[in-house]
Write an enzyme that holds these catalytic residues in place. Structure first.
Site, mmCIF file in Angstrom:
data_model
loop_
_atom_site.group_PDB
_atom_site.id
_atom_site.type_symbol
_atom_site.label_atom_id
_atom_site.label_comp_id
_atom_site.label_asym_id
_atom_site.label_seq_id
_atom_site.Cartn_x
_atom_site.Cartn_y
_atom_site.Cartn_z
ATOM 1 C CB CYS A 262 -0.931 0.075 0.672
ATOM 2 S SG CYS A 262 -2.460 1.068 1.105
ATOM 3 C CG ASP B 188 -5.454 2.369 8.094
ATOM 4 O OD1 ASP B 188 -4.184 1.434 7.335
ATOM 5 O OD2 ASP B 188 -5.853 3.375 7.345
HETATM 6 P P1 RI2 Z 1 0.346 6.347 6.995
HETATM 7 C C1 RI2 Z 1 -4.025 3.338 4.573
HETATM 8 O O1 RI2 Z 1 -5.010 3.113 3.879
HETATM 9 C C2 RI2 Z 1 -2.733 2.292 4.053
HETATM 10 O O2 RI2 Z 1 -3.699 1.042 4.341
HETATM 11 C C3 RI2 Z 1 -1.921 2.514 4.403
HETATM 12 O O3 RI2 Z 1 -0.465 1.023 5.109
HETATM 13 C C4 RI2 Z 1 -2.198 3.445 6.262
HETATM 14 O O4 RI2 Z 1 -3.133 4.102 5.919
HETATM 15 C C5 RI2 Z 1 -1.528 3.869 6.652
HETATM 16 O O5 RI2 Z 1 -0.826 5.279 6.505
HETATM 17 P P2 RI2 Z 1 -5.494 3.807 3.340
HETATM 18 O O6 RI2 Z 1 -6.565 5.111 3.442
HETATM 19 O O7 RI2 Z 1 -0.744 7.362 7.958
HETATM 20 O O8 RI2 Z 1 -4.840 4.582 1.211
HETATM 21 O O9 RI2 Z 1 1.378 6.236 7.104
HETATM 22 O O10 RI2 Z 1 -6.852 2.998 2.840
HETATM 23 O O11 RI2 Z 1 -0.035 7.490 5.613
#
Ligand code: RI2
Length: 315
Positions: A130, A199
């Site tokens: 991701c 998350d």
């Molecule tokens: P940071 C994201 O969720 C991903 O799951 C990623 O690993 C997590 O948030 C943490 O991201 P999505 O919004 O806070 O893409 O480290 O569903 O940037």
């Protein structure tokens, strides 16, 4: 559409995404909203901010950074507002708490990079899933320290956030290889360390992160590759200490298949959970802005930072 509705929609539709980013985005929106607010009394001001906060918390259900950030700015403001009078001073105070969160959150990501990069050795092969600012902060800091690293990025279906990571790393000069999600086990024997974001972190040290993370952790354990999680301390879920479970967001099925395909295959059910749960025993370390913790020790960090005590609950 007012600032709150726009913010809600931008988060819900993932125009702004990433657990840390949505927390800062929501707090920034609350700050802007507060400056335009008409109110009749201090209590009315607080009530309107609380209603706005509750509304924004509903935009996405899983990343606890969102409610934690909103609670942080509103609760701190309420404590301070006790001694304040007048529209200007109330608004100034709330604005300061919003800016305080945004600054602390951005600094936390930088500190995670500095702390986590100490665990990256010259020559390491890494894998990330991701797009996590915190995970990329570690990788980019290690790269800036001239460590020779190679990174595998998964595509991360269905929204392909892995392409964002691959692009950022490559633009910064990191040696990156993009792979499909199902190729993780194929490449895992070459990987020294997996680094992902989170998350939410549950009381028992389990990690809630993008769907597919738990499969990657399983593959890493089997292949004896280390598994590191990069997460700011405000991703710890306080509710899980009291038995609540973290809600896993179910995203629209059209992120996986087209409306046209579905209309021709009406009996096929489609499920699109956005996150999964990686048990603590698959995680070697959680890198936060204040230090590295074993997942089972996350309670100590929470207690240290937020003063939580079981005694308070049981009395
Ligand atoms: P940071 C994201 O969720 C991903 O799951 C990623 O690993 C997590 O948030 C943490 O991201 P999505 O919004 O806070 O893409 O480290 O569903 O940037």
């Amino acid at each position: 559409m007012n600032i709150l509705e726009k913010t809600f929609n931008d988060i819900r539709r993932m125009k702004v995404r990433g657990a840390g980013r949505i927390a800062r985005f929501a707090v920034k929106a609350l700050e802007e909203y507060c400056l335009t607010l008409d109110f009749s009394s201090k209590e009315d001001f607080v009530r309107k901010l609380e209603e706005a906060g509750e509304y924004l918390k509903g935009s996405r259900p899983t990343a606890v950074s969102l409610p934690n950030a909103i609670n942080y700015v509103i609760n701190n403001f309420k404590r301070e507002a006790y001694n304040l009078e007048g529209e200007g001073s109330l608004k100034d105070s709330f604005k300061r708490w919003c800016e305080d969160f945004i600054e602390k959150s951005s600094n936390a990501v930088k500190n995670i990079g500095l702390i986590g990069s100490k665990r990256i050795r010259d020559g390491d092969v890494l894998l990330t899933h991701c797009n996590s600012e915190a995970a990329l902060s570690i990788i980019l800091t290690a790269h800036e320290q001239n460590k020779n690293i190679k990174v595998y990025c998964t595509e991360t279906r269905p929204k392909f956030q892995g392409l964002i990571s691959a692009s950022i790393l490559s633009q910064n000069g990191v040696d990156v290889t993009l792979i499909v999600d199902s190729a993780v086990r194929y490449f895992m024997n070459r990987v020294d360390q997996v680094i992902v974001g989170a998350d939410a972190i549950a009381a028992n040290g389990a990690i809630v992160n993008k769907i597919g993370t738990s499969l990657i952790a399983l593959a890493a354990k089997e292949a004896r590759s280390r598994f590191m999680v990069a997460a700011e301390s405000y991703k710890i879920s306080p509710q899980t200490f009291f038995g609540d479970l973290i809600t896993i967001e179910e995203r629209p099925k059209y992120e996986i298949v087209s409306k046209d395909w579905l209309s021709k295959n009406m009996n096929v059910k489609v499920s699109n959970p956005s996150f999964d749960i990686t048990p603590a025993e698959y995680v070697d370390a959680i890198v936060t802005e204040v230090g590295i913790f074993p997942p089972q020790g996350i309670f100590i960090l929470y207690k240290e930072m937020y003063g939580f005590s079981f005694k308070d609950v049981l009395q």
